[in-house]
Motif scaffolding. Structure first.
Motif, mmCIF file in Angstrom:
data_model
loop_
_atom_site.group_PDB
_atom_site.id
_atom_site.type_symbol
_atom_site.label_atom_id
_atom_site.label_comp_id
_atom_site.label_asym_id
_atom_site.label_seq_id
_atom_site.Cartn_x
_atom_site.Cartn_y
_atom_site.Cartn_z
ATOM 1 N N ARG A 102 0.684 -1.260 -0.033
ATOM 2 C CA ARG A 102 0.108 -0.028 -0.027
ATOM 3 C C ARG A 102 0.784 1.495 -0.037
ATOM 4 N N THR A 147 -5.988 -7.168 5.305
ATOM 5 C CA THR A 147 -4.671 -8.014 5.715
ATOM 6 C C THR A 147 -5.031 -9.104 5.919
ATOM 7 N N ASP A 185 -9.071 -8.675 11.948
ATOM 8 C CA ASP A 185 -8.267 -7.797 12.981
ATOM 9 C C ASP A 185 -8.988 -7.876 14.060
HETATM 10 N N1 GLN Z 1 -6.805 -3.327 8.952
HETATM 11 C C1 GLN Z 1 -7.233 -4.309 7.976
HETATM 12 C C2 GLN Z 1 -6.438 -3.611 6.634
HETATM 13 O O1 GLN Z 1 -5.866 -2.885 6.598
HETATM 14 C C3 GLN Z 1 -8.942 -4.193 7.865
HETATM 15 C C4 GLN Z 1 -9.262 -2.888 7.732
HETATM 16 C C5 GLN Z 1 -10.725 -2.782 7.616
HETATM 17 O O2 GLN Z 1 -11.512 -3.829 7.160
HETATM 18 N N2 GLN Z 1 -11.417 -1.677 7.558
HETATM 19 O O3 GLN Z 1 -6.505 -4.503 5.706
#
Ligand code: GLN
Length: 249
Positions: A102, A147, A185
């Motif tokens: 990213r 993630t 998460d």
């Molecule tokens: N922290 C995770 C990511 O950046 C999920 C974030 C989310 O689903 N809003 O991919």
């Protein structure tokens, strides 16, 4: 003569409206988010449909600091970075983890929150997952482009991975017995676990992740304003108060 007057009136109207629009564009700060990630962003507030959450409070602080009016744009998580780069939003605050991939496409602020992935299972399956290797070959549900998606992709085959637009849909699938587990998460996973007593939670030694705001590459002015706002929130103790408030909602 009449035509000339009409022409002049049209020119006046055109310039009046374009300067009005430009002024408005300069007066607003647009934050992109995905309001399916409590307690960082979700629908709530007085009418139940306002977008609220910790990230929105941070975005409001940045808007205040830059003397602008905040507009919140809700979209799918995997549409956020393209929207930023297309100039549709000025910044992204979406519980977004800083990753090297990213960071090639956007600039990240200082990190403001630390998490890790957790596993959610049906309570009846509790005890079946004890180590990261136990996830191999399992049917894993994740939210697309997160993630959790990346971690699951490294552990299971394409057939074993089911992607949804939100973790809520992934949890429904888990409850319906269609997948073996959900990877998400800890922030949202913890909330879902406490609201769904029929689910079990497993904490495994996944890597730490850090949330940060994202801006278009090179937008140093806004990045500085975001970092200054985060610094203020930390120094005044407001950050802890806001986090506590949203986590106990
Ligand atoms: N922290 C995770 C990511 O950046 C999920 C974030 C989310 O689903 N809003 O991919």
């Amino acid at each position: 003569m009449k035509h000339v007057l009409c022409f002049l009136a049209a020119v006046f109207v055109f310039f009046f409206f374009s300067s009005f629009c430009e002024k408005n564009a300069a007066d607003v700060l647009v934050v992109g988010t995905n309001a399916e990630f409590p307690p960082f962003e979700m629908r709530g507030g007085a009418d139940g449909n306002e977008i609220v959450g910790f990230d929105i409070d941070v975005a409001r602080k940045v808007a205040e600091k830059s003397g602008k009016r905040l507009i919140v744009e809700d979209m799918k998580f995997d549409a956020l970075i393209p929207a930023l780069n297309a100039g549709k939003v000025d910044m992204v605050l979406a519980g977004m983890t800083v990753t090297p991939e990213r960071a090639e496409n956007v600039d990240f602020s200082e990190p403001y929150y630390k998490v890790t992935q957790i596993v959610l299972l049906r309570g009846s399956d509790a005890g079946k997952i004890k180590k990261i290797d136990d996830l191999k070959g399992k049917k894993i549900a994740v939210a697309l482009g997160t993630t959790g998606d990346t971690v699951a992709s490294s552990l299971t085959s394409a057939d074993g991975l089911v992607r949804f637009d939100s973790v809520f849909e992934a949890v429904m699938e888990l409850k319906n017995g269609k997948v073996d587990l959900v990877l998400t998460d800890e922030a949202l996973g913890g909330v879902l676990h406490s609201k769904n007593p029929d689910l079990a939670r497993v904490d495994l030694p996944f890597k730490d992740e850090y949330y940060a705001a994202a801006v278009k590459k090179g937008n140093k002015k806004l990045l500085d304003q975001i970092n200054a706002s985060l610094e203020d929130l930390k120094n005044t103790g407001e950050m802890d108060i806001l986090l506590e408030r949203h986590f106990s909602e």
